[in-house]
Every structure is written in C-alpha cells, then in structure tokens.
Design an enzyme around this catalytic site. Structure first.
Site, PDB file in Angstrom:
ATOM      1  N   LYS A 183       0.816  -1.225   0.000  1.00  0.00           N
ATOM      2  CA  LYS A 183       0.000   0.000   0.000  1.00  0.00           C
ATOM      3  C   LYS A 183       0.849   1.274   0.000  1.00  0.00           C
ATOM      4  O   LYS A 183       0.493   2.261  -0.641  1.00  0.00           O
ATOM      5  CB  LYS A 183      -0.956   0.002   1.200  1.00  0.00           C
ATOM      6  CG  LYS A 183      -2.089  -1.010   1.072  1.00  0.00           C
ATOM      7  CD  LYS A 183      -3.060  -0.886   2.223  1.00  0.00           C
ATOM      8  CE  LYS A 183      -4.160  -1.918   2.128  1.00  0.00           C
ATOM      9  NZ  LYS A 183      -5.159  -1.774   3.188  1.00  0.00           N
ATOM     10  N   GLY A 204      -3.816   0.336  18.320  1.00  0.00           N
ATOM     11  CA  GLY A 204      -2.829   0.208  17.253  1.00  0.00           C
ATOM     12  C   GLY A 204      -2.449   1.566  16.701  1.00  0.00           C
ATOM     13  O   GLY A 204      -3.217   2.540  16.825  1.00  0.00           O
ATOM     14  N   ALA A 205      -1.260   1.634  16.106  1.00  0.00           N
ATOM     15  CA  ALA A 205      -0.804   2.903  15.522  1.00  0.00           C
ATOM     16  C   ALA A 205       0.011   2.633  14.260  1.00  0.00           C
ATOM     17  O   ALA A 205       0.911   3.386  13.922  1.00  0.00           O
ATOM     18  CB  ALA A 205       0.017   3.682  16.551  1.00  0.00           C
ATOM     19  N   GLY A 206      -0.336   1.538  13.571  1.00  0.00           N
ATOM     20  CA  GLY A 206       0.353   1.197  12.325  1.00  0.00           C
ATOM     21  C   GLY A 206      -0.406   1.728  11.122  1.00  0.00           C
ATOM     22  O   GLY A 206      -1.277   2.607  11.244  1.00  0.00           O
ATOM     23  N   MET A 244     -11.098  -4.779  13.100  1.00  0.00           N
ATOM     24  CA  MET A 244     -10.953  -4.488  11.665  1.00  0.00           C
ATOM     25  C   MET A 244     -10.612  -5.747  10.874  1.00  0.00           C
ATOM     26  O   MET A 244     -10.699  -5.747   9.650  1.00  0.00           O
ATOM     27  CB  MET A 244      -9.902  -3.385  11.456  1.00  0.00           C
ATOM     28  CG  MET A 244     -10.483  -1.997  11.734  1.00  0.00           C
ATOM     29  SD  MET A 244      -9.275  -0.657  11.911  1.00  0.00           S
ATOM     30  CE  MET A 244      -8.444  -0.691  10.351  1.00  0.00           C
ATOM     31  N   LYS A 269       4.369   5.764  19.295  1.00  0.00           N
ATOM     32  CA  LYS A 269       3.778   5.778  17.950  1.00  0.00           C
ATOM     33  C   LYS A 269       2.347   6.325  17.994  1.00  0.00           C
ATOM     34  O   LYS A 269       1.897   7.012  17.070  1.00  0.00           O
ATOM     35  CB  LYS A 269       3.760   4.365  17.358  1.00  0.00           C
ATOM     36  CG  LYS A 269       5.107   3.892  16.859  1.00  0.00           C
ATOM     37  CD  LYS A 269       4.886   2.802  15.811  1.00  0.00           C
ATOM     38  CE  LYS A 269       5.829   1.646  15.999  1.00  0.00           C
ATOM     39  NZ  LYS A 269       5.404   0.441  15.270  1.00  0.00           N
TER      40      LYS A 269
END
Ligand code: ATR
Length: 281
Positions: A74, A135-137, A221, A164
């Site tokens: 992506k 999450g922070a990806g 997700m 992050k």
C-alpha cells in the site's frame, strides 16, 4: 467478433498483493459487476516483493483500468502514483489505483469503508461518542481522518509502543479531538466504541488490555471464520455489540468500484454472501 476481440474490450481490474490467494476481492467485485450490469474482469495477481512497479506498469500497458493494492504494497503504491488524493497523501498509503488520461491516481478507501460499515450497516453512531482505537500502524493511520470526520467526542489512540500513538495523535490533531494513551493507562476506562486496528488478530494474539477496560461496542478491523481473540475478549467483558471487519472489507471495495465505474453497488447481500462463504470454508 473473435473471442480475443471480445476479451480485449472488457475492462480489466485486479488486486495485487503478496500473499493474495486468500483475497475475497475478485468475488466481491464480480458480485458488484453483476448487480450493476457492468461487464468487467477482475483477478487476483500475486506480485513478487520488489516487483510492484513492474507489475503495475505491465497491467496498465495491457489496458488495465484500475487496481486494488493490498499487503504489503500500500505504501509503495502511493509512491508510484502520479497523483494521490489529499487523504491518501496524508496516510502515505493507497488501496486503490485508477488509470486515466492524467496517469495513475491513488486513493485510500479503507477509512470510508470502516465508517460506512459502522454507521450505515451496524447502526453504530460515532458522532459525540468516546472512541478508542487500538494500534498505531498503517491500518489505523488509514482510518483516522474519516473517523474524526464523524466528530466523535474524543478519539483515543492506544498502542503497545505508546510513542507511535503519540505521533499519530499529533499528526491528525487538526482533524478532531484526538489523544494518545498506553495500554496500562486504559485501566478502568469506558468507551462507547473500541476498534481493534492492531495486527494481533492475524497472529492469533490479543493486545495486553487491562481487564477493567470496557467498550459498549467492539469492532475488530480483521475478520475470520470464527470470532477473533479480540471479539472473544469483548464478549467476555459484556460488550453489547461485537463486530468483525467483513463489512469494512466489502464497503472499501464498494468505494473503489465507485471510483472506477461511477456506480455505488448495494453491499448488504454481498456481505452476507461472503460471510456464508467464509463460515462454510
Ligand atoms: P498494519 O499495516 O496492519 O497496521 P503495522 O503497520 O505493522 O501493520 O502495525 C501493526 C500494529 O499492530 C502496530 O500498532 C503494532 O504495535 P507496535 O507499534 O507496538 O508494534 C500492533 N501489534 C502487533 N503485534 C502486537 C501485539 N502482539 N500486541 C499489541 N500490539 C501489536
């Protein structure tokens, strides 16, 4: 008209990724095409780890009209696009490429897909609610802007690596009320909506969440044939609504289809069909 001529007049689309065999996108887009009376071909293409640019060029030269891009390409796809939407630029990743006279255009429809599934399909309003996102990806980065556009009262990003989460909160601070947290600091906290945007469900793991954390609605997700560990955690702690990301998958595809064809397909039956397929796999 020969078979070859007929085939060359059909608009071609594909999803590129690695791995790709598991992809449900060909099925979803075939259903959209049938439903909207569009004649097109959509396939899944496995691309070597360093071969995205070549694969996209080859596809475009052969008359391809557009692509979906999935893991792990992506970000690379965003870099090779001639132009990206402002949203995709900020995310730094695209899941949709459109080939037109101006060249290659990139968009990221993941966030729109998530919000549509929550608000339209699940009747889970975001406006005025307290939202926690884990999450922070890349996955979280892709959905923050559309989530904040729904004007939650507050959006807290919590991540195993808290720094992050802090960076992401700073980056998106102009889009709404957003804060960062460690998992430990969530002790005793309660949210209207908790979204799992970590990759833990793919690994059969669960983030190290405090037992006292509560979410009225919990959304993973990811999706699987049976409830993920995060969904099991949510059920155990008494969430009223426990949801997976299958609807998000179909909704982000619907938005890609709209970009390519200018038509919005109905998604409810397609979600149900893919659900049946997964459960019976
Ligand atoms: P993606 O594109 O799927 O978001 P990524 O950018 O590698 O993939 O991000 C993965 C996310 O899942 C990160 O937030 C990661 O936390 P760290 O930033 O601390 O690495 C999170 N993650 C992965 N494995 C995890 C685990 N076992 N427990 C908690 N969080 C995890």
């Amino acid at each position: 008209m020969t078979l070859h001529q007929e085939n060359s007049q059909i608009d071609h689309y594909a999803v590129m990724g690695n791995p790709i065999a598991h992809s449900k996108s060909p099925l979803i887009h075939a259903a959209f095409a049938q439903q909207t009376g569009q004649v097109l071909q959509y396939e899944a293409i496995l691309v070597g780890k360093n071969e995205l640019t070549q694969a996209v060029q080859t596809f475009q030269m052969s008359g391809g009209k557009g692509l979906n891009i999935t893991i792990p390409f992506k970000q690379a796809a965003c870099a090779l696009a001639d132009q990206c939407s402002e949203h995709a630029e900020r995310v730094g990743a695209v899941n949709t490429l459109l080939f037109n006279e101006q060249g290659v255009y990139g968009e990221n429809t993941d966030g729109v897909g998530l919000v549509r599934d929550l608000v339209q399909n699940q009747d889970c309003q975001i406006e005025g609610q307290r939202v926690l996102i884990l999450g922070a990806g890349g996955a979280v980065r892709g959905v923050l802007e559309p989530l904040l556009a729904e004007t939650p009262a507050q959006c807290v990003i919590a991540n195993r690596t808290a720094s992050k989460a802090k960076s992401l909160a700073t980056l998106f601070s102009t889009f709404g009320n957003i804060a960062a947290s460690s998992y430990d600091a969530l002790q005793g906290e309660s949210f209207d909506l908790i979204i799992n945007g970590t990759s833990t469900s793919l690994q059969g793991k669960l983030p190290a969440l405090p037992d006292s954390l509560f979410g009225e609605c919990c959304y993973d997700m990811m999706y699987a044939s049976s409830p993920t560990l995060f969904m099991q955690w949510a059920t155990k702690q008494g969430s009223a609504s426990v949801l997976d990301g299958l609807g998000m998958l179909v909704e982000q595809a619907a938005e890609s289809f709209y970009l390519w064809r200018g038509l919005k397909p109905e998604t409810a039956q397609v979600i149900q069909n893919v659900r049946n397929l997964i459960v019976n796999c």
